[in-house]
Design a protein around this motif. Structure first.
Motif, PDB file in Angstrom:
ATOM      1  N   TYR A   8      10.225 -10.339  -2.299  1.00  0.00           N
ATOM      2  CA  TYR A   8      11.269  -9.329  -2.509  1.00  0.00           C
ATOM      3  C   TYR A   8      12.649  -9.791  -2.020  1.00  0.00           C
ATOM      4  O   TYR A   8      13.672  -9.363  -2.534  1.00  0.00           O
ATOM      5  CB  TYR A   8      10.890  -8.007  -1.825  1.00  0.00           C
ATOM      6  CG  TYR A   8       9.818  -7.247  -2.566  1.00  0.00           C
ATOM      7  CD1 TYR A   8      10.030  -6.803  -3.872  1.00  0.00           C
ATOM      8  CD2 TYR A   8       8.581  -6.967  -1.979  1.00  0.00           C
ATOM      9  CE1 TYR A   8       9.051  -6.113  -4.567  1.00  0.00           C
ATOM     10  CE2 TYR A   8       7.591  -6.270  -2.667  1.00  0.00           C
ATOM     11  CZ  TYR A   8       7.835  -5.844  -3.960  1.00  0.00           C
ATOM     12  OH  TYR A   8       6.870  -5.161  -4.660  1.00  0.00           O
TER      13      TYR A   8
ATOM     14  N   LYS B 194      16.626  -7.406  -0.802  1.00  0.00           N
ATOM     15  CA  LYS B 194      15.201  -7.058  -0.650  1.00  0.00           C
ATOM     16  C   LYS B 194      14.991  -5.561  -0.882  1.00  0.00           C
ATOM     17  O   LYS B 194      14.055  -5.153  -1.569  1.00  0.00           O
ATOM     18  CB  LYS B 194      14.749  -7.454   0.763  1.00  0.00           C
ATOM     19  CG  LYS B 194      13.287  -7.193   1.028  1.00  0.00           C
ATOM     20  CD  LYS B 194      12.918  -7.605   2.438  1.00  0.00           C
ATOM     21  CE  LYS B 194      11.448  -7.319   2.700  1.00  0.00           C
ATOM     22  NZ  LYS B 194      11.051  -7.671   4.065  1.00  0.00           N
TER      23      LYS B 194
ATOM     24  N   THR C 139      12.808  -4.220  -3.961  1.00  0.00           N
ATOM     25  CA  THR C 139      11.580  -3.497  -3.597  1.00  0.00           C
ATOM     26  C   THR C 139      11.550  -2.121  -4.261  1.00  0.00           C
ATOM     27  O   THR C 139      10.538  -1.722  -4.859  1.00  0.00           O
ATOM     28  CB  THR C 139      11.475  -3.338  -2.057  1.00  0.00           C
ATOM     29  OG1 THR C 139      11.589  -4.625  -1.458  1.00  0.00           O
ATOM     30  CG2 THR C 139      10.158  -2.698  -1.655  1.00  0.00           C
TER      31      THR C 139
ATOM     32  N   THR D  85       8.713  -1.326  -6.980  1.00  0.00           N
ATOM     33  CA  THR D  85       7.615  -0.446  -6.536  1.00  0.00           C
ATOM     34  C   THR D  85       7.807   1.020  -6.925  1.00  0.00           C
ATOM     35  O   THR D  85       6.831   1.767  -6.987  1.00  0.00           O
ATOM     36  CB  THR D  85       7.412  -0.511  -5.006  1.00  0.00           C
ATOM     37  OG1 THR D  85       8.599  -0.026  -4.360  1.00  0.00           O
ATOM     38  CG2 THR D  85       7.121  -1.921  -4.541  1.00  0.00           C
TER      39      THR D  85
END
Ligand SMILES: [Fe+2]
Length: 206
Positions: free
Chosen positions: A16, A25, A29, A33
Motif C-alpha cells: 500500500y 498509503k 488503502t 479496500t
C-alpha cells in the motif's frame, strides 16, 4: 449460484505504501479496500438478486438492475486494470512507453508528448466521476483515448482497454484535495509501461 461465479477483490501487485509519494498509503488503502471492494460487493449482490428472482419466478425492474450491474462490473474491472498498470516510481513506474506500444503511440499521435497532452486533457475534463483510458481497436488496431463517465458510459465495444487513470475524487482526495491536475501529473511517474505494452501485444495478436 456457485461461489466461483462471484467476483473477489484482487490483491494489489505492490504494498500500500509502494506508490508514495505520488499516492499515499492511506489513499491507496482506502481506494482498494473500501471503494474497489464496494464494486465487488455490488456486482455480486446484483447477480445474486437476478439468480434469486429467476428461481422465485419473481419480477425485477430489469432496466434499473442491468444499469446498476453495468456500473458495478465496470467499476470492478477498471480498478483491476488501474492497479495492474501502476508500479512504484523508478521500479517499473514512470518513464516512457516501450516496445510495440511505443511505436503505435508515435504512429497514432505523432509523439508521446502529444499523446500525454491529449490523455491529460481527457482526464482533466471528465465531468464529475470517471476515467481516462487508452484503448486499441481489435479490428483496425487504431489507438483511441476514451473518456469514460462513471465506470461504464462511453465504453467502446471492440476496443480493448490498455491503460486507465481513475479520476473519481475517491482516487485522489486524501492526497490532493480538489487538485485533480496535480494528481494527473503525478500519475505519469507511476505508469507501468511494460505492463501496458504486454496488454497491447496480447490483445492485438491475431
Ligand atoms: Fe476508484
Amino acid at each position: 449460484m456457485a461461489n466461483d461465479k462471484l467476483y473477489t477483490l484482487p490483491k494489489l501487485p505492490y504494498d500500500y505504501a509502494a506508490l508514495e509519494p505520488y499516492i499515499s498509503k492511506e489513499q491507496l488503502t482506502l481506494h482498494h479496500t473500501k471503494h474497489h471492494q464496494a464494486y465487488v460487493t455490488g456486482a455480486n449482490a446484483i447477480f445474486e438478486k437476478l439468480d434469486k428472482a429467476r428461481k422465485d419466478k419473481a419480477d425485477l425492474d430489469i432496466k434499473a438492475t442491468l444499469k446498476e450491474l453495468s456500473f458495478h462490473v465496470g467499476g470492478y474491472r477498471l480498478h483491476n486494470t488501474f492497479w495492474e498498470n501502476l508500479a512504484p516510481s523508478g521500479k517499473g513506474g514512470g518513464g516512457l512507453p516501450k516496445g510495440e506500444l511505443a511505436k503505435a503511440i508515435d504512429e497514432e499521435f505523432g509523439s508521446f508528448e502529444r499523446f500525454k497532452k491529449e490523455f491529460t486533457q481527457a482526464a482533466s475534463s471528465v465531468e464529475g466521476s470517471g476515467w481516462a483510458a487508452l484503448s486499441a481497436s481489435t479490428t483496425t488496431h487504431h489507438l483511441l483515448i476514451n473518456q469514460i463517465e462513471k465506470h461504464n458510459v462511453n465504453v467502446y465495444p471492440g476496443f480493448r482497454i490498455l491503460l486507465v487513470l481513475d479520476v473519481w475524487e475517491h482516487a485522489y482526495y486524501v492526497d490532493y484535495k480538489n487538485d485533480r491536475a496535480k494528481y494527473i501529473e503525478a500519475f505519469w511517474n507511476l505508469v507501468n509501461w511494460d505492463a501496458v505494452n504486454k496488454q497491447f501485444i496480447t490483445h492485438l495478436k491475431k
